[in-house]
Design a protein around this motif. Structure first.
Motif, PDB file in Angstrom:
ATOM      1  N   THR A 126      13.456   3.378   9.560  1.00 52.75           N
ATOM      2  CA  THR A 126      12.060   3.372  10.029  1.00 52.75           C
ATOM      3  C   THR A 126      11.726   4.738  10.622  1.00 52.75           C
ATOM      4  N   VAL A 127      10.415   5.042  10.628  1.00 54.20           N
ATOM      5  CA  VAL A 127       9.969   6.249  11.318  1.00 54.20           C
ATOM      6  C   VAL A 127       9.729   5.832  12.766  1.00 54.20           C
ATOM      7  N   ALA A 128      10.519   6.415  13.670  1.00 51.31           N
ATOM      8  CA  ALA A 128      10.448   6.003  15.081  1.00 51.31           C
ATOM      9  C   ALA A 128       9.440   6.837  15.852  1.00 51.31           C
ATOM     10  N   ALA A 152       1.764   3.654   6.584  1.00 47.82           N
ATOM     11  CA  ALA A 152       1.502   2.437   5.801  1.00 47.82           C
ATOM     12  C   ALA A 152       2.397   1.357   6.384  1.00 47.82           C
ATOM     13  N   ASP A 153       2.547   1.387   7.717  1.00 47.12           N
ATOM     14  CA  ASP A 153       3.558   0.565   8.372  1.00 47.12           C
ATOM     15  C   ASP A 153       3.005  -0.735   8.966  1.00 47.12           C
ATOM     16  N   GLY A 154       1.908  -1.224   8.398  1.00 50.47           N
ATOM     17  CA  GLY A 154       1.462  -2.582   8.711  1.00 50.47           C
ATOM     18  C   GLY A 154       0.666  -2.713   9.995  1.00 50.47           C
ATOM     19  N   ARG A 155       0.289  -3.974  10.314  1.00 50.31           N
ATOM     20  CA  ARG A 155      -0.676  -4.224  11.387  1.00 50.31           C
ATOM     21  C   ARG A 155      -0.195  -3.759  12.762  1.00 50.31           C
ATOM     22  N   ILE A 159      -2.556 -21.236   7.377  1.00 50.53           N
ATOM     23  CA  ILE A 159      -1.386 -21.925   6.812  1.00 50.53           C
ATOM     24  C   ILE A 159      -1.413 -21.666   5.308  1.00 50.53           C
ATOM     25  N   VAL A 160      -0.283 -21.238   4.785  1.00 52.36           N
ATOM     26  CA  VAL A 160      -0.237 -20.879   3.360  1.00 52.36           C
ATOM     27  C   VAL A 160       0.871 -21.674   2.694  1.00 52.36           C
ATOM     28  N   THR A 161       0.582 -22.223   1.530  1.00 47.06           N
ATOM     29  CA  THR A 161       1.627 -22.870   0.729  1.00 47.06           C
ATOM     30  C   THR A 161       1.176 -22.922  -0.735  1.00 47.06           C
ATOM     31  N   ALA A 202       5.163 -16.861   1.406  1.00 44.39           N
ATOM     32  CA  ALA A 202       4.452 -17.963   0.733  1.00 44.39           C
ATOM     33  C   ALA A 202       3.109 -17.522   0.167  1.00 44.39           C
ATOM     34  N   ARG A 203       2.636 -16.319   0.526  1.00 42.32           N
ATOM     35  CA  ARG A 203       1.293 -15.899   0.108  1.00 42.32           C
ATOM     36  C   ARG A 203       1.184 -15.656  -1.395  1.00 42.32           C
ATOM     37  N   ALA A 204      -0.004 -15.932  -1.929  1.00 39.65           N
ATOM     38  CA  ALA A 204      -0.378 -15.379  -3.235  1.00 39.65           C
ATOM     39  C   ALA A 204      -1.580 -14.504  -2.912  1.00 39.65           C
ATOM     40  N   PRO A 207      15.558 -11.452  -2.731  1.00 34.47           N
ATOM     41  CA  PRO A 207      14.150 -11.085  -2.854  1.00 34.47           C
ATOM     42  C   PRO A 207      13.357 -11.494  -1.622  1.00 34.47           C
ATOM     43  N   LYS A 208      12.383 -10.652  -1.249  1.00 34.03           N
ATOM     44  CA  LYS A 208      11.571 -10.920  -0.063  1.00 34.03           C
ATOM     45  C   LYS A 208      10.818 -12.248  -0.233  1.00 34.03           C
ATOM     46  N   GLN A 209      10.919 -13.138   0.764  1.00 32.44           N
ATOM     47  CA  GLN A 209      10.260 -14.448   0.679  1.00 32.44           C
ATOM     48  C   GLN A 209       8.933 -14.386   1.422  1.00 32.44           C
ATOM     49  N   THR A 249       0.827  -1.209   0.000  1.00 35.19           N
ATOM     50  CA  THR A 249       0.000   0.000   0.000  1.00 35.19           C
ATOM     51  C   THR A 249       0.864   1.263   0.000  1.00 35.19           C
ATOM     52  N   GLY A 250       1.956   1.259   0.772  1.00 37.94           N
ATOM     53  CA  GLY A 250       2.830   2.437   0.811  1.00 37.94           C
ATOM     54  C   GLY A 250       3.412   2.722  -0.562  1.00 37.94           C
ATOM     55  N   ARG A 251       3.859   1.666  -1.250  1.00 40.13           N
ATOM     56  CA  ARG A 251       4.456   1.866  -2.575  1.00 40.13           C
ATOM     57  C   ARG A 251       3.404   2.282  -3.595  1.00 40.13           C
ATOM     58  N   LEU A 293       9.548   8.192   0.802  1.00 37.25           N
ATOM     59  CA  LEU A 293       9.089   6.858   1.220  1.00 37.25           C
ATOM     60  C   LEU A 293      10.151   6.267   2.142  1.00 37.25           C
ATOM     61  N   VAL A 294       9.745   5.921   3.369  1.00 31.16           N
ATOM     62  CA  VAL A 294      10.682   5.336   4.338  1.00 31.16           C
ATOM     63  C   VAL A 294      10.290   3.878   4.523  1.00 31.16           C
ATOM     64  N   ASP A 295      11.231   2.954   4.344  1.00 24.30           N
ATOM     65  CA  ASP A 295      10.875   1.543   4.552  1.00 24.30           C
ATOM     66  C   ASP A 295      11.948   0.805   5.327  1.00 24.30           C
ATOM     67  N   SER A 311       1.423  -1.068  13.482  1.00 21.73           N
ATOM     68  CA  SER A 311       1.833   0.309  13.173  1.00 21.73           C
ATOM     69  C   SER A 311       2.343   1.097  14.389  1.00 21.73           C
ATOM     70  N   LYS A 312       3.600   1.482  14.279  1.00 21.94           N
ATOM     71  CA  LYS A 312       4.225   2.321  15.322  1.00 21.94           C
ATOM     72  C   LYS A 312       3.590   3.711  15.322  1.00 21.94           C
ATOM     73  N   LEU A 313       3.287   4.204  14.112  1.00 16.36           N
ATOM     74  CA  LEU A 313       2.746   5.566  14.023  1.00 16.36           C
ATOM     75  C   LEU A 313       1.342   5.641  14.603  1.00 16.36           C
TER      76      LEU A 313
HETATM   77  C1  LIG Z   1      -2.788 -15.792   5.080  1.00 14.14           C
HETATM   78  C2  LIG Z   1      -3.105 -14.471   4.422  1.00 14.14           C
HETATM   79  C3  LIG Z   1      -3.606 -14.449   3.125  1.00 14.14           C
HETATM   80  C4  LIG Z   1      -3.961 -13.235   2.536  1.00 14.14           C
HETATM   81  N1  LIG Z   1      -4.491 -13.252   1.270  1.00 14.14           N
HETATM   82  C5  LIG Z   1      -4.904 -12.084   0.713  1.00 14.14           C
HETATM   83  C6  LIG Z   1      -5.492 -12.058  -0.593  1.00 14.14           C
HETATM   84  O1  LIG Z   1      -5.654 -13.102  -1.251  1.00 14.14           O
HETATM   85  N2  LIG Z   1      -5.914 -10.865  -1.102  1.00 14.14           N
HETATM   86  C7  LIG Z   1      -5.794  -9.700  -0.399  1.00 14.14           C
HETATM   87  O2  LIG Z   1      -6.232  -8.648  -0.894  1.00 14.14           O
HETATM   88  N3  LIG Z   1      -5.198  -9.682   0.822  1.00 14.14           N
HETATM   89  C8  LIG Z   1      -4.753 -10.829   1.398  1.00 14.14           C
HETATM   90  N4  LIG Z   1      -4.148 -10.808   2.619  1.00 14.14           N
HETATM   91  C9  LIG Z   1      -3.912  -9.517   3.293  1.00 14.14           C
HETATM   92  C10 LIG Z   1      -2.651  -8.813   2.768  1.00 14.14           C
HETATM   93  O3  LIG Z   1      -1.553  -9.693   2.787  1.00 14.14           O
HETATM   94  C11 LIG Z   1      -2.349  -7.562   3.597  1.00 14.14           C
HETATM   95  O4  LIG Z   1      -3.526  -6.805   3.750  1.00 14.14           O
HETATM   96  C12 LIG Z   1      -1.285  -6.685   2.918  1.00 14.14           C
HETATM   97  O5  LIG Z   1      -0.118  -7.419   2.678  1.00 14.14           O
HETATM   98  C13 LIG Z   1      -0.986  -5.451   3.777  1.00 14.14           C
HETATM   99  O6  LIG Z   1      -0.139  -4.584   3.072  1.00 14.14           O
HETATM  100  P1  LIG Z   1       0.368  -3.237   3.767  1.00 14.14           P
HETATM  101  O7  LIG Z   1       1.210  -2.534   2.733  1.00 14.14           O
HETATM  102  O8  LIG Z   1      -0.758  -2.484   4.358  1.00 14.14           O
HETATM  103  O9  LIG Z   1       1.255  -3.697   5.006  1.00 14.14           O
HETATM  104  P2  LIG Z   1       2.592  -4.567   5.063  1.00 14.14           P
HETATM  105  O10 LIG Z   1       2.671  -5.488   3.915  1.00 14.14           O
HETATM  106  O11 LIG Z   1       2.634  -5.147   6.435  1.00 14.14           O
HETATM  107  O12 LIG Z   1       3.777  -3.495   4.879  1.00 14.14           O
HETATM  108  C14 LIG Z   1       4.232  -2.685   5.914  1.00 14.14           C
HETATM  109  C15 LIG Z   1       5.637  -2.195   5.554  1.00 14.14           C
HETATM  110  O13 LIG Z   1       6.024  -1.201   6.497  1.00 14.14           O
HETATM  111  C16 LIG Z   1       7.383  -1.411   6.916  1.00 14.14           C
HETATM  112  N5  LIG Z   1       7.469  -0.794   8.241  1.00 14.14           N
HETATM  113  C17 LIG Z   1       7.007  -1.252   9.435  1.00 14.14           C
HETATM  114  N6  LIG Z   1       7.197  -0.334  10.413  1.00 14.14           N
HETATM  115  C18 LIG Z   1       7.785   0.749   9.812  1.00 14.14           C
HETATM  116  C19 LIG Z   1       8.194   2.033  10.278  1.00 14.14           C
HETATM  117  N7  LIG Z   1       8.031   2.406  11.561  1.00 14.14           N
HETATM  118  N8  LIG Z   1       8.757   2.884   9.397  1.00 14.14           N
HETATM  119  C20 LIG Z   1       8.907   2.550   8.105  1.00 14.14           C
HETATM  120  N9  LIG Z   1       8.529   1.328   7.603  1.00 14.14           N
HETATM  121  C21 LIG Z   1       7.967   0.472   8.444  1.00 14.14           C
HETATM  122  C22 LIG Z   1       7.541  -2.931   6.874  1.00 14.14           C
HETATM  123  O14 LIG Z   1       8.882  -3.282   6.731  1.00 14.14           O
HETATM  124  C23 LIG Z   1       6.705  -3.282   5.604  1.00 14.14           C
HETATM  125  O15 LIG Z   1       7.515  -3.180   4.452  1.00 14.14           O
HETATM  126  C24 LIG Z   1      -3.765 -12.016   3.231  1.00 14.14           C
HETATM  127  C25 LIG Z   1      -3.241 -12.027   4.528  1.00 14.14           C
HETATM  128  C26 LIG Z   1      -2.907 -13.244   5.118  1.00 14.14           C
HETATM  129  C27 LIG Z   1      -2.330 -13.247   6.514  1.00 14.14           C
END
Ligand SMILES: Cc1cc2nc3c(=O)[nH]c(=O)nc-3n(C[C@H](O)[C@H](O)[C@H](O)COP(=O)(O)OP(=O)(O)OC[C@H]3O[C@@H](n4cnc5c(N)ncnc54)[C@H](O)[C@@H]3O)c2cc1C
Length: 424
Positions: free
Chosen positions: A154-156, A183-186, A208-210, A64-66, A60-62, A23-25, A43-45, A188-190
């Motif tokens: 990272t943004v602290a 956009a720092d994920g579930r 479980i994903v494979t 298992a999800r599609a 490359p980032k590993q 989402t951030g990108r 963009l800070v990552d 989120s520090k911010l």
């Molecule tokens: C099992 C599973 C299956 C899924 N399947 C699907 C699907 O089929 N379709 C679908 O639409 N969704 C699916 N999802 C959901 C999807 O994977 C997520 O919603 C999505 O990856 C979230 O993206 P994001 O960019 O919001 O967050 P993230 O991908 O978590 O990215 C956050 C980024 O922020 C960086 N970061 C963290 N903290 C900081 C900071 N303080 N400063 C700077 N950078 C920071 C991290 O390094 C990371 O790069 C699935 C989820 C799961 C668990």
């Protein structure tokens, strides 16, 4: 690259984005290609950039999800110029089958199918593997030339005032912008620093994903078996391969993950069935904790939350990222329109508009996924009778099915223009 901006230099960036996941990108790219010339984006990552082979770039980032990408997300990626890099490896979903049965059932009878309402020319969804999607977005951001990248960093912390926001980087530098996007994920520090609480609970399940290879073709058919421990999805990938998203109770999930390959395949085959022939593993296995989480606010002073930082949903309908891409499209539309009008992109008016657009829609989607998971993830016979009656009724109602397909495609309600494939 780390830029240090002192408060008295003003705001060198219009928007600073914390988090370079999908989402951030995508937001950085949307602003780079649609905002007026000279619009400043940082963009800070946390991840090390992967450009070039190791040792220059990280491996490359590993993962298992599609990801099942809705037609609306595909439209957004097309406008951003990213879709051509993905197209060859994207598997269209041509039909969907839903079943509801106990684990030991010999047959998993079909209860609901969508082939009669899916349009073969414009599929409602595509399956794309994590690595190619990540690389396509990463390459596009690197090549854009209009985005300053600060990684790995990272943004602290951050501090906002009436005119700007300053993001403090873990490396010691600072960035000043009009608006900071979390956009720092579930975890989120911010969000935490802004004092925004979440409505959240953990599911007693893991995902479980494979990836599996099978001897017979899937013909683009996605299958969701609702089993008592949770949904088991078989999602078609290119070639004779399928991505598995397998929800299990936590303890049983840990036991299954600990099995050797033969044992794991045997458990998988019990759920997968024999329709697609012999199975073998074609990718790593990975287990994810599952949770529902909705931020109580999507905005704070000069801060907007997008993607998993704002909401996390159960993966049973593959919607998490699609909902996040709706945030991207809505926020980009608000920012681009405000910039063209000469308005401050971090002002409360624009942020409120973004929040009104996205918060209810995200909470509604999370509640629907939660309700489906609760309704189906159990072995109660009366509930099974009721839900199978419901599925049977929906199966005989093409208008309802067409509505559900449009919902899943992300093209109902107040849709941001980017999701309809329109440039702003
Ligand atoms: C099992 C599973 C299956 C899924 N399947 C699907 C699907 O089929 N379709 C679908 O639409 N969704 C699916 N999802 C959901 C999807 O994977 C997520 O919603 C999505 O990856 C979230 O993206 P994001 O960019 O919001 O967050 P993230 O991908 O978590 O990215 C956050 C980024 O922020 C960086 N970061 C963290 N903290 C900081 C900071 N303080 N400063 C700077 N950078 C920071 C991290 O390094 C990371 O790069 C699935 C989820 C799961 C668990």
């Amino acid at each position: 690259m780390t830029q240090v901006a002192s408060a008295d230099t003003g705001a060198p960036y219009d928007v600073a984005i914390a988090g370079g996941g999908f989402t951030g990108r995508a937001l950085a790219l949307a602003l780079a290609s649609l905002a007026p010339k000279g619009f400043g984006i940082a963009l800070v990552d946390a991840e090390k950039p992967h450009a070039g082979p190791p040792p220059n770039g990280a491996p490359p980032k590993q993962d298992a999800r599609a990801l099942a990408l809705s037609a609306a997300t595909k439209n957004l990626l097309s406008v951003l110029g990213v879709w051509p890099a993905l197209e060859g490896g994207a598997q269209p979903i041509n039909s969907i089958e839903i079943t509801d049965s106990p684990l030991h059932a010999e047959l998993r009878p079909h209860f609901l199918g969508f082939e009669d309402v899916l349009n073969a020319d414009e599929p409602g969804a595509y399956l794309v593997e994590y690595g190619p999607l990540y690389r396509a977005l990463e390459d596009a951001v690197a090549q854009s030339g209009a985005i300053d990248i600060f990684a790995p960093d990272t943004v602290a912390d951050y501090a906002a005032d009436a005119f700007s926001v300053t993001a403090k980087l873990a490396s010691g530098g600072a960035l000043t912008a009009r608006l900071l996007v979390a956009a720092d994920g579930r975890n989120s520090k911010l969000r935490e620093r802004a004092g925004i609480k979440c409505v959240s609970w953990s599911y007693p399940q893991v995902g479980i994903v494979t990836t599996v290879a099978h001897t017979r073709p899937h013909h683009g058919r996605a299958v969701q078996h609702f089993l008592p421990a949770g949904p088991f999805a078989m999602l078609p990938l290119t070639g004779n391969r399928s991505s598995i998203v397998w929800t299990e109770e936590k303890e049983r999930g840990a036991e299954i993950m600990a099995l050797d390959e033969a044992g794991f395949i045997a458990e998988l085959a019990r759920r997968f069935g024999a329709k697609l022939g012999e199975l073998k593993l074609a990718g790593p296995r990975q287990s994810f904790p599952l949770a529902l989480q909705i931020a109580r606010a999507f905005i704070a002073d000069r801060l907007a939350l997008i993607g998993d930082a704002a909401h996390v949903v159960h993966p049973l309908a593959g919607q998490g990222l699609n909902i996040g891409m709706r945030d991207v499209a809505a926020l980009a539309e608000v920012i681009v329109e405000d910039t063209r009008l000469g308005l401050d992109v971090g002002s409360p008016v624009g942020l409120e508009r973004y929040q009104r657009w996205r918060r209810f829609d995200s909470a509604f989607s999370a509640a629907v996924m939660d309700g489906l998971n609760r309704l189906f993830s159990n072995d109660a016979a009366p509930l099974r009778v009721l839900r199978d009656l419901g599925l049977g009724l929906v199966d005989r109602a093409p208008a309802v099915k067409r509505f559900l397909v449009r919902e899943a495609a992300g093209i109902t309600g107040s849709v941001p223009r980017l999701l309809m494939g329109e440039r702003l």
